[in-house]
Structure formats: structure tokens, C-alpha cells
Design an enzyme around this catalytic site. Structure first.
Site, mmCIF file in Angstrom:
data_model
loop_
_atom_site.group_PDB
_atom_site.id
_atom_site.type_symbol
_atom_site.label_atom_id
_atom_site.label_comp_id
_atom_site.label_asym_id
_atom_site.label_seq_id
_atom_site.Cartn_x
_atom_site.Cartn_y
_atom_site.Cartn_z
ATOM 1 N N LYS A 112 -19.112 -12.029 29.439
ATOM 2 C CA LYS A 112 -18.772 -12.549 30.763
ATOM 3 C C LYS A 112 -17.345 -13.072 30.800
ATOM 4 O O LYS A 112 -16.627 -12.889 31.785
ATOM 5 C CB LYS A 112 -19.733 -13.668 31.173
ATOM 6 C CG LYS A 112 -21.100 -13.167 31.602
ATOM 7 C CD LYS A 112 -21.893 -14.287 32.262
ATOM 8 C CE LYS A 112 -23.295 -13.833 32.606
ATOM 9 N NZ LYS A 112 -24.104 -14.948 33.122
ATOM 10 N N LYS A 193 -30.272 -1.650 29.568
ATOM 11 C CA LYS A 193 -31.355 -2.313 30.266
ATOM 12 C C LYS A 193 -31.039 -2.425 31.766
ATOM 13 O O LYS A 193 -29.888 -2.684 32.126
ATOM 14 C CB LYS A 193 -31.538 -3.713 29.665
ATOM 15 C CG LYS A 193 -32.785 -4.418 30.126
ATOM 16 C CD LYS A 193 -32.967 -5.735 29.393
ATOM 17 C CE LYS A 193 -33.899 -6.626 30.177
ATOM 18 N NZ LYS A 193 -34.091 -7.932 29.575
ATOM 19 N N LYS A 196 -29.622 -6.754 37.071
ATOM 20 C CA LYS A 196 -29.559 -7.284 38.431
ATOM 21 C C LYS A 196 -28.149 -7.221 38.984
ATOM 22 O O LYS A 196 -27.930 -7.217 40.181
ATOM 23 C CB LYS A 196 -29.984 -8.761 38.374
ATOM 24 C CG LYS A 196 -31.002 -9.152 39.370
ATOM 25 C CD LYS A 196 -31.985 -10.209 38.916
ATOM 26 C CE LYS A 196 -31.606 -11.526 38.359
ATOM 27 N NZ LYS A 196 -30.836 -12.527 38.795
#
Ligand code: TRP
Length: 329
Positions: A112, A193, A196
Site C-alpha cells: 500500500k 485472489k 474488493k
């Protein structure tokens, strides 16, 4: 006494079938055997900028989706993190026993931080706040995906360090990873994966996607160069489509093999799409009902916070006592 379960979801992005099959569906099954707390972690969401109006409506959307998926607010506490001050209070105390080096090693932080121009302190602190969520309620079981395993490990390290400095205070939480097969991958990138926050409209099927959008996304999903399903040579895209079908229907392996072997990909996708639609339509209908009933959701969230607040307050009080901070009594 029943073991306590705690888990959290950030109110950002769109909840998708991977969240449902990997997390929510298990929570719904678990809720009667445990004392469960399901938290919408809005304080985690603001570690990256969220437009305030969007955040406000996302919090409600996630709460309504929890209920629509089958979380029963009579048995489980559904609550918003910022409604209980103990989360941030305890986080500070835990911050003070956490070496910065532990936080800088977190892979999610590194990923991030690399994507930001200026890295907010909150991004570094993120896992301490998560540790606080869990330890605040002395949770025994934390059902999360494997991407959160490192944060769970850190939570245990922080708890251990606190306990050894100040005496036995925190329950050691265990990770509860979902059963194999519930790890749903991105439709466009079956090596990753389902996420969202991933950009691209072909990546995930959102729980609130209308049927025609579900069909379109699944028909465009990445497969491989085989013409039809072959269980011994299939690539990750086909395996993922089959995993989605199996996770929704709970068909045993033999039935999956017998039904799908040799099926052409176009037909496979049509069947997967119909199964997904069949299972999310009732959820969407409940979502509509929940959000149309004035005051209902607000009441659930208020009650959820009220129910867990005494647990949070007693942990904060205990931690203050252990550390020698000022206490009321
Ligand atoms: N970090 C988790 C995620 O992104 C969300 C989260 C915050 C959480 N606090 C938690 C999960 C406590 C479990 C327990 O998925």
C-alpha cells in the site's frame, strides 16, 4: 462459555462473491456456535482517503449486506468500529509496545505504501488498530482470509509482548482460515485472489450486481486454450469457475467431475452464471427489504455497539490498571 469470534470488513469497494464464499458464508454458519462480533472497520478504511459521503453510505451498505447474507443480529453483534471508542484507545496503548520494525515488515503495508505519494502514519499503524479490534474483545477466533494471516501473527506477537511486560492481560487469538476451496480468484486474473479494490469491471462479481452484469462478467472470464473442461490439465481460470460453482452448490467432487468433464467453456460459464444468480438473488431481495425499512439498520448498529461496549470498556480499564494509567476506581 461460548468462544468469541471477531472479524472485520472495511467499508470500501464492493463486497463480492469471493467475500461471500470465503468469509460471510462461514460466519453465518458459525454464528450459532460462538458469540460473534462482526465489525465494519471504518477507521481502517480512512488509512487511505475516502470521500466522506461515500464512506457514510458504504458503512450502511456493508451492514445491510451482512444481514442480507444471513447474519442474525439477535445472535451476533453487528457494529461499526468508530461507534466504540475502545478501539482507538487500546490501539494507542498497543502502539507503545510495538516496535516500528515489526510494522515496516508487513507485506500489506509495503504494497500500500508503494502505491501512495505520501504515506500516512495510519497506514503503518493499520495492523496495530487491527490487533486492538481483536484484543479489545478478548476474541478467541478470528475468521479471516490468508492475506490477513501476517496481521494475525502480529496481533499475537503484540499480545505476547504486552503480557510479558505487564502480566497476563490478553487472550491469545487463533486464526481461523476458511475451508479449502473457498478461496475465489479474480475472473480476469485467476492467479490473484478476488479483491474488493481491484480496478477493472471484469474482475469480481459484486453481491449487488444485477443478473445481466453477472452473466456478462462470467462470460468474459479468463479460461485457457483447452476447448472443454479437462480436470487433469485445466488452468487456473477454469479451476476458479468450477470452484465458484462448487462453493455455491456444495456438490461433492465426484458429482462435479461427472457433470463438467468434457463440457465446453461457453456452457460451463452459462451454468456458473446461473448458479451465481440463483444464489445472490435472494440475498439482493433481502438487501432491498432491509434498506427500505426506515430506521431498522440504524437500530441494529446501535444495539450491536451497545452490546459490545461493556466488553470493550472492561478491557480498556484492565489495560489501564496493568500499565499504571489513571483509572476511575
Ligand atoms: N484488515 C482486515 C481486512 O482488510 C479488516 C480487519 C480490521 C479485521 N480489523 C480486523 C479482520 C479484525 C479481522 C479482525 O480484511
Amino acid at each position: 462459555m461460548k468462544a468469541r469470534v471477531f472479524s472485520g470488513v472495511q467499508p470500501s469497494g464492493n463486497l463480492h462473491i469471493g467475500n461471500y464464499l470465503g468469509a460471510l458464508k462461514n460466519w453465518v454458519k458459525m454464528q450459532h456456535n460462538y458469540e460473534s462480533i462482526f465489525c465494519i472497520v471504518d477507521l481502517h478504511a480512512i488509512t487511505v482517503y475516502q470521500p466522506p459521503d461515500e464512506l457514510r453510505s458504504k458503512i450502511k451498505e456493508i451492514a445491510a449486506l451482512f444481514l442480507a447474507a444471513g447474519i442474525d443480529p439477535k445472535h451476533s453483534s453487528v457494529m461499526v468500529q468508530s461507534a466504540v471508542p475502545g478501539h482507538t484507545e487500546l490501539a494507542w496503548m498497543l502502539t507503545c509496545v510495538t516496535p516500528v520494525g515489526w510494522l515496516e515488515r508487513m507485506t500489506q503495508y509495503k504494497a500500500k505504501a508503494a502505491a501512495q505519494e505520501t504515506v500516512g502514519d495510519g497506514l503503518l499503524q493499520y495492523p496495530v488498530l487491527m490487533a486492538s479490534d481483536i484484543l479489545l474483545y478478548q476474541a478467541n477466533i478470528v475468521p479471516v482470509g490468508d492475506d490477513q494471516a501476517q496481521h494475525l501473527e502480529l496481533t499475537r506477537d503484540i499480545a505476547q509482548r504486552f503480557n510479558s511486560l505487564y502480566g497476563e492481560t490478553f487472550v491469545m487469538p487463533e486464526t481461523k482460515l476458511p475451508a479449502v476451496g473457498a478461496r475465489i480468484m479474480g475472473l480476469d486474473e485467476p492467479e490473484k485472489k478476488m479483491s474488493k479494490s481491484a480496478p477493472g469491471s471484469g474482475h469480481a462479481v459484486a453481491l449487488l450486481d444485477p443478473p445481466d452484469v453477472v452473466r456478462k462478467k462470467i462470460m468474459r472470464a479468463t479460461t485457457d486454450s483447452n476447448p472443454a473442461v479437462d480436470f487433469s490439465t485445466m488452468g487456473p481460470g477454469v479451476r476458479n469457475l468450477l470452484a465458484i460453482f462448487q462453493a455455491f452448490t456444495e456438490w461433492p467432487d465426484e458429482k462435479m467431475r461427472a457433470h463438467f468433464t468434457g463440457m465446453r467453456y461457453g456452457d460451463l460459464k452459462k451454468q456458473v452464471a446461473e448458479v451465481v444468480i440463483e444464489h445472490i438473488e435472494p440475498l439482493q431481495k433481502r438487501y432491498q427489504e432491509i434498506t427500505c425499512e426506515p430506521g431498522y439498520l440504524e437500530g441494529v448498529l446501535r444495539e450491536g455497539a451497545e452490546r459490545v461496549r461493556p466488553i470493550a470498556e472492561s478491557t480498556v480499564e484492565l489495560v489501564k490498571q496493568r500499565m499504571g494509567l489513571y483509572t476511575r476506581s
